[in-house]
Design a protein around this motif. Structure first.
Motif, PDB file in Angstrom:
ATOM      1  N   THR A   1       0.940  -1.222   0.021  1.00  0.00           N
ATOM      2  CA  THR A   1      -0.080   0.075  -0.089  1.00  0.00           C
ATOM      3  C   THR A   1       0.663   1.381  -0.023  1.00  0.00           C
ATOM      4  O   THR A   1       0.469   2.452   0.148  1.00  0.00           O
ATOM      5  CB  THR A   1      -1.035   0.034   1.461  1.00  0.00           C
ATOM      6  OG1 THR A   1       0.061  -0.166   2.428  1.00  0.00           O
ATOM      7  CG2 THR A   1      -1.773  -0.997   1.286  1.00  0.00           C
ATOM      8  N   GLU A   2       2.259   1.300  -0.141  1.00  0.00           N
ATOM      9  CA  GLU A   2       3.091   2.307   0.073  1.00  0.00           C
ATOM     10  C   GLU A   2       3.976   2.293  -1.293  1.00  0.00           C
ATOM     11  O   GLU A   2       4.178   1.008  -1.673  1.00  0.00           O
ATOM     12  CB  GLU A   2       3.889   2.287   1.423  1.00  0.00           C
ATOM     13  CG  GLU A   2       4.495   0.966   1.457  1.00  0.00           C
ATOM     14  CD  GLU A   2       4.791   0.994   2.997  1.00  0.00           C
ATOM     15  OE1 GLU A   2       5.500   1.875   3.454  1.00  0.00           O
ATOM     16  OE2 GLU A   2       4.564  -0.061   3.619  1.00  0.00           O
ATOM     17  N   PRO A   3       4.751   3.230  -1.792  1.00  0.00           N
ATOM     18  CA  PRO A   3       5.519   3.298  -2.843  1.00  0.00           C
ATOM     19  C   PRO A   3       6.856   2.609  -2.321  1.00  0.00           C
ATOM     20  O   PRO A   3       7.038   2.329  -1.051  1.00  0.00           O
ATOM     21  CB  PRO A   3       5.854   4.645  -3.114  1.00  0.00           C
ATOM     22  CG  PRO A   3       5.463   5.345  -1.735  1.00  0.00           C
ATOM     23  CD  PRO A   3       4.416   4.655  -0.996  1.00  0.00           C
ATOM     24  N   TYR A   4       7.730   1.960  -3.119  1.00  0.00           N
ATOM     25  CA  TYR A   4       8.998   1.460  -2.856  1.00  0.00           C
ATOM     26  C   TYR A   4       9.881   1.999  -4.081  1.00  0.00           C
ATOM     27  O   TYR A   4       9.550   2.387  -5.114  1.00  0.00           O
ATOM     28  CB  TYR A   4       8.945  -0.036  -2.942  1.00  0.00           C
ATOM     29  CG  TYR A   4       8.229  -0.977  -3.970  1.00  0.00           C
ATOM     30  CD1 TYR A   4       8.807  -1.353  -4.999  1.00  0.00           C
ATOM     31  CD2 TYR A   4       6.890  -0.700  -3.996  1.00  0.00           C
ATOM     32  CE1 TYR A   4       8.375  -1.777  -5.982  1.00  0.00           C
ATOM     33  CE2 TYR A   4       6.202  -1.624  -5.080  1.00  0.00           C
ATOM     34  CZ  TYR A   4       6.940  -2.070  -6.255  1.00  0.00           C
ATOM     35  OH  TYR A   4       6.345  -2.724  -7.188  1.00  0.00           O
ATOM     36  N   THR A   5      11.289   1.985  -3.244  1.00  0.00           N
ATOM     37  CA  THR A   5      12.170   2.362  -4.389  1.00  0.00           C
ATOM     38  C   THR A   5      13.408   1.323  -4.742  1.00  0.00           C
ATOM     39  O   THR A   5      14.111   1.740  -5.824  1.00  0.00           O
ATOM     40  CB  THR A   5      12.992   3.620  -3.626  1.00  0.00           C
ATOM     41  OG1 THR A   5      13.681   3.045  -2.446  1.00  0.00           O
ATOM     42  CG2 THR A   5      11.966   4.704  -3.230  1.00  0.00           C
ATOM     43  N   PHE A   6      13.254   0.348  -4.089  1.00  0.00           N
ATOM     44  CA  PHE A   6      14.270  -0.816  -4.441  1.00  0.00           C
ATOM     45  C   PHE A   6      13.566  -2.090  -4.325  1.00  0.00           C
ATOM     46  O   PHE A   6      13.204  -2.472  -3.471  1.00  0.00           O
ATOM     47  CB  PHE A   6      15.537  -0.617  -3.576  1.00  0.00           C
ATOM     48  CG  PHE A   6      16.771  -1.308  -3.713  1.00  0.00           C
ATOM     49  CD1 PHE A   6      16.721  -2.831  -4.425  1.00  0.00           C
ATOM     50  CD2 PHE A   6      18.012  -0.960  -3.419  1.00  0.00           C
ATOM     51  CE1 PHE A   6      17.849  -3.588  -4.707  1.00  0.00           C
ATOM     52  CE2 PHE A   6      18.968  -1.797  -3.737  1.00  0.00           C
ATOM     53  CZ  PHE A   6      19.178  -3.008  -4.553  1.00  0.00           C
ATOM     54  N   LEU A   7      13.682  -2.975  -5.386  1.00  0.00           N
ATOM     55  CA  LEU A   7      13.110  -4.205  -5.394  1.00  0.00           C
ATOM     56  C   LEU A   7      14.039  -5.213  -5.735  1.00  0.00           C
ATOM     57  O   LEU A   7      14.658  -5.130  -6.769  1.00  0.00           O
ATOM     58  CB  LEU A   7      11.867  -4.250  -6.482  1.00  0.00           C
ATOM     59  CG  LEU A   7      11.164  -5.655  -6.684  1.00  0.00           C
ATOM     60  CD1 LEU A   7      10.740  -6.280  -5.157  1.00  0.00           C
ATOM     61  CD2 LEU A   7      10.268  -5.350  -7.833  1.00  0.00           C
TER      62      LEU A   7
ATOM     63  N   ILE B   1       5.896  -1.070 -10.480  1.00  0.00           N
ATOM     64  CA  ILE B   1       6.899  -0.778 -11.267  1.00  0.00           C
ATOM     65  C   ILE B   1       6.823   0.404 -12.245  1.00  0.00           C
ATOM     66  O   ILE B   1       7.745   1.144 -12.098  1.00  0.00           O
ATOM     67  CB  ILE B   1       7.609  -1.745 -11.903  1.00  0.00           C
ATOM     68  CG1 ILE B   1       8.080  -2.986 -11.031  1.00  0.00           C
ATOM     69  CG2 ILE B   1       8.763  -1.683 -12.957  1.00  0.00           C
ATOM     70  CD1 ILE B   1       8.353  -4.276 -11.544  1.00  0.00           C
ATOM     71  N   ARG B   2       5.904   0.618 -12.863  1.00  0.00           N
ATOM     72  CA  ARG B   2       5.738   1.651 -13.846  1.00  0.00           C
ATOM     73  C   ARG B   2       5.409   2.992 -12.963  1.00  0.00           C
ATOM     74  O   ARG B   2       5.828   3.866 -13.583  1.00  0.00           O
ATOM     75  CB  ARG B   2       4.312   1.259 -14.735  1.00  0.00           C
ATOM     76  CG  ARG B   2       4.532   0.077 -15.602  1.00  0.00           C
ATOM     77  CD  ARG B   2       3.341   0.193 -16.599  1.00  0.00           C
ATOM     78  NE  ARG B   2       3.308  -0.875 -17.613  1.00  0.00           N
ATOM     79  CZ  ARG B   2       2.690  -2.020 -17.441  1.00  0.00           C
ATOM     80  NH1 ARG B   2       1.918  -2.296 -16.810  1.00  0.00           N
ATOM     81  NH2 ARG B   2       3.073  -3.062 -18.731  1.00  0.00           N
ATOM     82  N   LYS B   3       4.605   2.875 -11.928  1.00  0.00           N
ATOM     83  CA  LYS B   3       4.419   3.957 -11.285  1.00  0.00           C
ATOM     84  C   LYS B   3       5.798   4.454 -10.338  1.00  0.00           C
ATOM     85  O   LYS B   3       5.937   5.776 -10.196  1.00  0.00           O
ATOM     86  CB  LYS B   3       3.281   3.802 -10.132  1.00  0.00           C
ATOM     87  CG  LYS B   3       3.041   5.112  -9.166  1.00  0.00           C
ATOM     88  CD  LYS B   3       1.564   4.758  -8.575  1.00  0.00           C
ATOM     89  CE  LYS B   3       1.223   5.931  -7.706  1.00  0.00           C
ATOM     90  NZ  LYS B   3      -0.095   5.569  -7.008  1.00  0.00           N
ATOM     91  N   TYR B   4       6.628   3.608  -9.650  1.00  0.00           N
ATOM     92  CA  TYR B   4       7.435   4.028  -8.673  1.00  0.00           C
ATOM     93  C   TYR B   4       9.080   3.787  -9.506  1.00  0.00           C
ATOM     94  O   TYR B   4       9.967   4.497  -8.956  1.00  0.00           O
ATOM     95  CB  TYR B   4       7.591   3.145  -7.770  1.00  0.00           C
ATOM     96  CG  TYR B   4       6.061   3.398  -6.829  1.00  0.00           C
ATOM     97  CD1 TYR B   4       5.319   4.314  -6.577  1.00  0.00           C
ATOM     98  CD2 TYR B   4       5.506   1.939  -6.524  1.00  0.00           C
ATOM     99  CE1 TYR B   4       4.119   4.283  -5.877  1.00  0.00           C
ATOM    100  CE2 TYR B   4       4.206   2.051  -6.003  1.00  0.00           C
ATOM    101  CZ  TYR B   4       3.774   2.992  -5.598  1.00  0.00           C
ATOM    102  OH  TYR B   4       2.156   3.037  -4.967  1.00  0.00           O
ATOM    103  N   LYS B   5       8.972   3.246 -10.335  1.00  0.00           N
ATOM    104  CA  LYS B   5      10.572   2.936 -11.028  1.00  0.00           C
ATOM    105  C   LYS B   5      11.580   2.602 -10.212  1.00  0.00           C
ATOM    106  O   LYS B   5      12.437   3.281 -10.135  1.00  0.00           O
ATOM    107  CB  LYS B   5      10.719   4.559 -11.891  1.00  0.00           C
ATOM    108  CG  LYS B   5       9.608   4.884 -12.870  1.00  0.00           C
ATOM    109  CD  LYS B   5      10.082   6.095 -13.424  1.00  0.00           C
ATOM    110  CE  LYS B   5       8.774   6.634 -14.507  1.00  0.00           C
ATOM    111  NZ  LYS B   5       9.244   7.948 -15.233  1.00  0.00           N
ATOM    112  N   PRO B   6      11.445   1.620  -9.385  1.00  0.00           N
ATOM    113  CA  PRO B   6      12.153   1.254  -8.409  1.00  0.00           C
ATOM    114  C   PRO B   6      13.457   0.698  -8.920  1.00  0.00           C
ATOM    115  O   PRO B   6      13.550   0.251 -10.253  1.00  0.00           O
ATOM    116  CB  PRO B   6      11.640   0.110  -7.734  1.00  0.00           C
ATOM    117  CG  PRO B   6      10.690  -0.461  -8.768  1.00  0.00           C
ATOM    118  CD  PRO B   6      10.144   0.648  -9.331  1.00  0.00           C
TER     119      PRO B   6
END
Length: 362
Positions: A285-291, A310-315
């Protein structure tokens, strides 16, 4: 072969003596861990018309059973006809050598599984080569492909540092970073992450479906929180698998190496335990920066269930590619289709055909 493999060299290897298996009855030799790791790849290949009759295994107790819904037979039961073809599902050179001698003695056509898959998809493989952002990645990727196609070890430059954080951007210390660890095992990556980042981050969210591993993961997290003076709510851990859709599944513990190779399986066995499977798009439910993902051949499924995020946050993405040869080309192409802005690199962390990681960043 020299570790510097040109695109032309790679193309020549992929185009040379391409096996013609059209119209053949395909049998896969092997029902062990390697064959299990290929099941998700086989599902994608089936959509292209690649069908498997069943599996061959020398162990008598495995005969007359089913492996992922397909029959298992012994070598003596194999129909020796012109339209029969055996694919050897192993990356161990000594195993391939022994089986090739046996099959030649039986006068049965055979090929390496990886040779067939990668030569059939040489266009996709070359597209992935072209996606790589640096010469080192091109050479590493090409070396791995040639090794798998020929069954002969090639010289590949290996990394000495810890995986996942060995490149620019991936080792940067970002106080706003939210790190998603898919396949957290017993907390080794969480420990490496905190060391690399010097304890600087916003949140860690870890997934590990093997309950024995998960219990040790919780213990490791507690140690790290104490060591780095981190509030416990900054690291969340869940005993879940990660795939394309949320559902119930089975996790098979790989006890031979203390659970390191535990994996989600679809064939029921006494060694399988129930587990919950989630998709990142539905669960987070939250954004993320590294997957990061090392989930025993479910990486493609995980990415498919994380497309919105992935499309939204571009991690940053650090994704294992080595569990089966289908992933080597299909994962980079999937990510590139999701977001064409991504740049790609590949690094290798082993002397064998394991620990190959794709890095992607915007």
């Amino acid at each position: 072969m020299d570790r510097n493999i040109s695109r032309k060299n790679l193309e020549e290897v992929l185009c040379e003596n391409v096996p013609d298996i059209s119209g053949k009855k395909i049998w896969v030799w092997g029902t062990g861990d390697t064959a299990q790791l290929y099941q998700q790849g086989f599902k994608r290949l089936e959509k292209e018309g690649f069908f498997i009759e069943g599996y061959i295994d020398s162990f008598p107790e495995k005969r007359r059973t089913l492996f992922n819904g397909k029959p298992v037979i012994g070598p003596d039961e194999l129909e020796k006809s012109a339209d029969t073809c055996v694919l050897i599902c192993s990356i161990r050179q000594e195993v391939v050598q022994d089986l090739s001698v046996q099959l030649d003695g039986m006068n049965v056509e055979w090929h390496l599984m990886d040779e067939v898959i990668l030569k059939m998809h040489r266009t996709e493989v070359l597209k992935c080569y072209d996606l790589m952002a640096d010469e080192k990645s091109k050479n590493v990727f090409a070396g791995i492909i040639v090794w798998r196609v020929t069954g002969k070890k090639t010289e590949i430059e290996t990394e000495q540092m810890s995986p996942y954080f060995g490149m620019d951007y991936f080792s940067d210390k970002n106080p706003e970073e939210i790190f998603i660890d898919c396949g957290a095992y017993t907390g080794d990556t969480v420990e490496d992450y905190l060391t690399q980042k010097n304890g600087i981050f916003k949140k860690i969210i870890a997934f590990e479906p093997d309950i024995s591993n998960f219990e040790r993961l919780l213990e490791q997290i507690e140690k790290e929180c104490e060591k780095w003076k981190i509030p416990k709510d900054k690291i969340a851990a869940y005993p879940y698998g990660v795939a394309q859709n949320g559902c119930k599944g089975k996790v098979q513990r790989y006890g031979a190496n203390s659970g390191l190779g535990s994996k989600i399986v679809e064939n029921l066995s006494e060694e399988s335990d129930d587990c919950k499977i989630v998709s990142l798009d539905e669960f987070l439910t939250e954004p993320y920066t590294f997957l990061k993902a090392d989930i025993e051949s479910y990486e493609y499924q995980m990415l498919s269930g994380a497309q919105k995020g992935i499309r939204k946050y571009k991690p940053l993405l650090a994704i294992c590619l080595y569990h089966n040869s289908v992933d080597l080309y299909s994962i980079p192409l999937l990510v590139s289709e999701m977001l064409s802005e991504y740049k790609f690199a590949v690094r290798h962390y082993s002397d064998e055909l394991s620990e190959t990681i794709m890095y992607a960043w915007v």
